[in-house]
Scaffold this motif. Structure first.
Motif, PDB file in Angstrom:
ATOM      1  N   GLU A   1       0.828  -1.210   0.000  1.00 12.92           N
ATOM      2  CA  GLU A   1       0.000   0.000   0.000  1.00 12.92           C
ATOM      3  C   GLU A   1       0.862   1.260   0.000  1.00 12.92           C
ATOM      4  OE1 GLU A   1      -3.451   0.785   0.080  1.00 12.92           O
ATOM      5  OE2 GLU A   1      -3.530  -1.222  -0.782  1.00 12.92           O
ATOM      6  N   ARG A   2       1.900   1.266   0.822  1.00 10.55           N
ATOM      7  CA  ARG A   2       2.802   2.435   0.898  1.00 10.55           C
ATOM      8  C   ARG A   2       3.521   2.651  -0.416  1.00 10.55           C
ATOM      9  NH1 ARG A   2       6.809   1.647   5.862  1.00 10.55           N
ATOM     10  NH2 ARG A   2       7.704   3.496   4.889  1.00 10.55           N
ATOM     11  N   GLY A   3       3.939   1.566  -1.013  1.00 12.04           N
ATOM     12  CA  GLY A   3       4.637   1.636  -2.286  1.00 12.04           C
ATOM     13  C   GLY A   3       6.010   0.999  -2.210  1.00 12.04           C
ATOM     14  N   PHE A   4       6.479   0.602  -3.348  1.00 10.35           N
ATOM     15  CA  PHE A   4       7.783  -0.062  -3.438  1.00 10.35           C
ATOM     16  C   PHE A   4       8.337   0.173  -4.829  1.00 10.35           C
ATOM     17  CE2 PHE A   4       4.420  -3.066  -4.415  1.00 10.35           C
ATOM     18  CZ  PHE A   4       4.853  -3.721  -5.561  1.00 10.35           C
ATOM     19  N   ARG A   5       9.623  -0.083  -4.969  1.00  3.13           N
ATOM     20  CA  ARG A   5      10.261   0.099  -6.268  1.00  3.13           C
ATOM     21  C   ARG A   5      10.882  -1.216  -6.723  1.00  3.13           C
ATOM     22  NH1 ARG A   5      13.922   5.288  -7.156  1.00  3.13           N
ATOM     23  NH2 ARG A   5      11.843   6.194  -7.063  1.00  3.13           N
ATOM     24  N   LEU A   6      10.685  -1.530  -8.000  1.00  3.96           N
ATOM     25  CA  LEU A   6      11.299  -2.700  -8.628  1.00  3.96           C
ATOM     26  C   LEU A   6      12.326  -2.208  -9.626  1.00  3.96           C
ATOM     27  CD1 LEU A   6       8.096  -4.849  -9.239  1.00  3.96           C
ATOM     28  CD2 LEU A   6       9.738  -5.047  -7.362  1.00  3.96           C
ATOM     29  N   VAL A   7      13.545  -2.719  -9.524  1.00  3.80           N
ATOM     30  CA  VAL A   7      14.644  -2.265 -10.376  1.00  3.80           C
ATOM     31  C   VAL A   7      15.375  -3.479 -10.936  1.00  3.80           C
ATOM     32  CG1 VAL A   7      16.872  -1.053 -10.426  1.00  3.80           C
ATOM     33  CG2 VAL A   7      15.010  -0.191  -8.978  1.00  3.80           C
ATOM     34  N   MET A   8      15.671  -3.443 -12.236  1.00  7.25           N
ATOM     35  CA  MET A   8      16.554  -4.446 -12.826  1.00  7.25           C
ATOM     36  C   MET A   8      17.624  -3.698 -13.619  1.00  7.25           C
ATOM     37  SD  MET A   8      15.690  -7.851 -15.069  1.00  7.25           S
ATOM     38  CE  MET A   8      14.572  -8.567 -13.872  1.00  7.25           C
ATOM     39  N   ASN A   9      18.854  -3.754 -13.145  1.00 10.55           N
ATOM     40  CA  ASN A   9      19.956  -3.070 -13.805  1.00 10.55           C
ATOM     41  C   ASN A   9      20.465  -3.903 -14.974  1.00 10.55           C
ATOM     42  OD1 ASN A   9      20.029  -0.883 -11.949  1.00 10.55           O
ATOM     43  ND2 ASN A   9      21.090  -2.184 -10.466  1.00 10.55           N
ATOM     44  N   CYS A  10      20.948  -3.232 -15.989  1.00  6.13           N
ATOM     45  CA  CYS A  10      21.501  -3.930 -17.151  1.00  6.13           C
ATOM     46  C   CYS A  10      22.810  -3.294 -17.588  1.00  6.13           C
ATOM     47  CB  CYS A  10      20.507  -3.928 -18.321  1.00  6.13           C
ATOM     48  SG  CYS A  10      21.139  -4.818 -19.751  1.00  6.13           S
ATOM     49  N   ASN A  11      23.861  -4.053 -17.401  1.00  4.62           N
ATOM     50  CA  ASN A  11      25.214  -3.686 -17.854  1.00  4.62           C
ATOM     51  C   ASN A  11      25.821  -2.535 -17.049  1.00  4.62           C
ATOM     52  OD1 ASN A  11      25.779  -5.763 -19.552  1.00  4.62           O
ATOM     53  ND2 ASN A  11      25.099  -4.732 -21.414  1.00  4.62           N
ATOM     54  N   ARG A  12      26.983  -2.123 -17.445  1.00  3.27           N
ATOM     55  CA  ARG A  12      27.884  -1.365 -16.586  1.00  3.27           C
ATOM     56  C   ARG A  12      27.312  -0.043 -16.073  1.00  3.27           C
ATOM     57  NH1 ARG A  12      31.217  -0.728 -20.186  1.00  3.27           N
ATOM     58  NH2 ARG A  12      30.861   1.469 -20.585  1.00  3.27           N
ATOM     59  N   GLU A  13      26.817   0.797 -16.953  1.00  3.78           N
ATOM     60  CA  GLU A  13      26.422   2.138 -16.496  1.00  3.78           C
ATOM     61  C   GLU A  13      25.185   2.122 -15.603  1.00  3.78           C
ATOM     62  OE1 GLU A  13      26.292   5.199 -19.477  1.00  3.78           O
ATOM     63  OE2 GLU A  13      28.476   5.262 -19.588  1.00  3.78           O
ATOM     64  N   SER A  14      24.425   1.063 -15.648  1.00  3.22           N
ATOM     65  CA  SER A  14      23.259   0.955 -14.760  1.00  3.22           C
ATOM     66  C   SER A  14      23.682   0.604 -13.341  1.00  3.22           C
ATOM     67  CB  SER A  14      22.310  -0.132 -15.262  1.00  3.22           C
ATOM     68  OG  SER A  14      22.872  -1.408 -14.986  1.00  3.22           O
ATOM     69  N   GLY A  15      24.889   0.007 -13.219  1.00  3.14           N
ATOM     70  CA  GLY A  15      25.344  -0.466 -11.917  1.00  3.14           C
ATOM     71  C   GLY A  15      25.225  -1.961 -11.728  1.00  3.14           C
ATOM     72  N   GLN A  16      24.899  -2.716 -12.791  1.00  3.66           N
ATOM     73  CA  GLN A  16      24.807  -4.178 -12.640  1.00  3.66           C
ATOM     74  C   GLN A  16      26.166  -4.740 -12.250  1.00  3.66           C
ATOM     75  OE1 GLN A  16      23.354  -6.427 -16.054  1.00  3.66           O
ATOM     76  NE2 GLN A  16      23.191  -8.311 -14.853  1.00  3.66           N
ATOM     77  N   THR A  17      26.200  -5.504 -11.166  1.00  2.88           N
ATOM     78  CA  THR A  17      27.449  -6.111 -10.700  1.00  2.88           C
ATOM     79  C   THR A  17      27.398  -7.629 -10.723  1.00  2.88           C
ATOM     80  OG1 THR A  17      26.687  -5.999  -8.407  1.00  2.88           O
ATOM     81  CG2 THR A  17      28.039  -4.156  -9.205  1.00  2.88           C
ATOM     82  N   VAL A  18      26.208  -8.204 -10.661  1.00  6.26           N
ATOM     83  CA  VAL A  18      26.051  -9.663 -10.733  1.00  6.26           C
ATOM     84  C   VAL A  18      25.329  -9.976 -12.034  1.00  6.26           C
ATOM     85  CG1 VAL A  18      25.112 -11.728  -9.650  1.00  6.26           C
ATOM     86  CG2 VAL A  18      25.982  -9.863  -8.213  1.00  6.26           C
ATOM     87  N   PHE A  19      25.990 -10.771 -12.888  1.00  8.70           N
ATOM     88  CA  PHE A  19      25.467 -10.983 -14.239  1.00  8.70           C
ATOM     89  C   PHE A  19      24.629 -12.260 -14.311  1.00  8.70           C
ATOM     90  CE2 PHE A  19      28.216  -7.517 -14.621  1.00  8.70           C
ATOM     91  CZ  PHE A  19      27.711  -6.764 -15.659  1.00  8.70           C
ATOM     92  N   HIS A  20      23.566 -12.232 -13.514  1.00 11.27           N
ATOM     93  CA  HIS A  20      22.476 -13.222 -13.481  1.00 11.27           C
ATOM     94  C   HIS A  20      21.284 -12.357 -13.086  1.00 11.27           C
ATOM     95  CE1 HIS A  20      20.923 -17.391 -11.965  1.00 11.27           C
ATOM     96  NE2 HIS A  20      19.902 -16.538 -11.978  1.00 11.27           N
ATOM     97  N   ILE A  21      20.330 -12.202 -13.990  1.00  9.31           N
ATOM     98  CA  ILE A  21      19.306 -11.166 -13.773  1.00  9.31           C
ATOM     99  C   ILE A  21      18.608 -11.320 -12.424  1.00  9.31           C
ATOM    100  CG2 ILE A  21      18.864 -10.609 -16.199  1.00  9.31           C
ATOM    101  CD1 ILE A  21      16.245 -12.252 -15.945  1.00  9.31           C
ATOM    102  N   HIS A  22      18.221 -10.204 -11.873  1.00  5.91           N
ATOM    103  CA  HIS A  22      17.549 -10.158 -10.585  1.00  5.91           C
ATOM    104  C   HIS A  22      16.747  -8.871 -10.504  1.00  5.91           C
ATOM    105  CE1 HIS A  22      21.653  -8.623 -10.394  1.00  5.91           C
ATOM    106  NE2 HIS A  22      21.210  -7.691  -9.556  1.00  5.91           N
ATOM    107  N   LEU A  23      15.592  -8.990  -9.884  1.00  9.92           N
ATOM    108  CA  LEU A  23      14.723  -7.843  -9.652  1.00  9.92           C
ATOM    109  C   LEU A  23      14.964  -7.386  -8.217  1.00  9.92           C
ATOM    110  CD1 LEU A  23      12.460  -6.443 -11.311  1.00  9.92           C
ATOM    111  CD2 LEU A  23      10.875  -8.168 -10.388  1.00  9.92           C
ATOM    112  N   HIS A  24      15.360  -6.120  -8.062  1.00  8.34           N
ATOM    113  CA  HIS A  24      15.481  -5.549  -6.720  1.00  8.34           C
ATOM    114  C   HIS A  24      14.090  -5.091  -6.286  1.00  8.34           C
ATOM    115  CE1 HIS A  24      19.982  -4.757  -6.688  1.00  8.34           C
ATOM    116  NE2 HIS A  24      19.791  -4.849  -7.987  1.00  8.34           N
ATOM    117  N   LEU A  25      13.648  -5.517  -5.112  1.00 12.39           N
ATOM    118  CA  LEU A  25      12.429  -4.995  -4.484  1.00 12.39           C
ATOM    119  C   LEU A  25      12.882  -4.118  -3.330  1.00 12.39           C
ATOM    120  CD1 LEU A  25       9.457  -4.780  -3.598  1.00 12.39           C
ATOM    121  CD2 LEU A  25       9.636  -7.085  -2.682  1.00 12.39           C
TER     122      LEU A  25
END
Ligand code: 5GP
Ligand code: ZN
Length: 113
Positions: free
Chosen positions: A78-102
């Motif tokens: 209800e309050r809200g949340f953010r879902l983020v999936m980074n892709c490649n270097r400039e996004s900040g992806q550090t682990v190269f196995h996709i993952h959704l940040h909640l």
């Protein structure tokens, strides 16, 4: 097997598991950026968003449904949340196995840094 998240899914590295089923695994991030910071990971190794294939549509949709369930269970939906999936270097992806940040539990800024 050199992928960190494949090792975590294989239970070679201990983590705080939040949810798991046949296709998806969710765990608490080791370096949380918000009071709630959970990673939703497919068991299938997919390196980046660019590697998502035609056979993966149901899996990707399921990841979002799992995020929805976890947000609801953690009482942040209800309050809200953010879902983020980074892709490649400039996004900040550090682990190269996709993952959704909640991310949830605090007000989020926009635009993100
Ligand atoms: P990325 O930067 O690739 O979008 O996100 C990778 C995330 O994995 C980061 O938020 C980082 O804190 C998390 N992470 C990296 N190593 C580990 C680990 O060994 N255990 C857990 N639980 N999270 C990790
Ligand atoms: Zn992997």
């Amino acid at each position: 097997m050199s992928c960190l998240f494949c090792k975590i899914i294989a239970k070679e590295i201990p983590v705080k598991t939040v949810y798991e089923d046949e296709t998806v695994f969710a765990l608490e991030d080791i370096n949380p950026q918000a009071p709630v910071h959970i990673l939703i990971i497919p068991r299938k190794h997919i390196s980046t968003v660019l590697d998502i294939g035609n056979d993966d549509h149901a899996l990707i949709g399921h990841m979002f449904q799992v995020a929805n369930k976890i947000a609801t269970d953690k009482k942040v939906a209800e309050r809200g949340f953010r879902l983020v999936m980074n892709c490649n270097r400039e996004s900040g992806q550090t682990v190269f196995h996709i993952h959704l940040h909640l991310l949830a539990g605090r007000a989020m800024h926009w635009p993100p840094g």
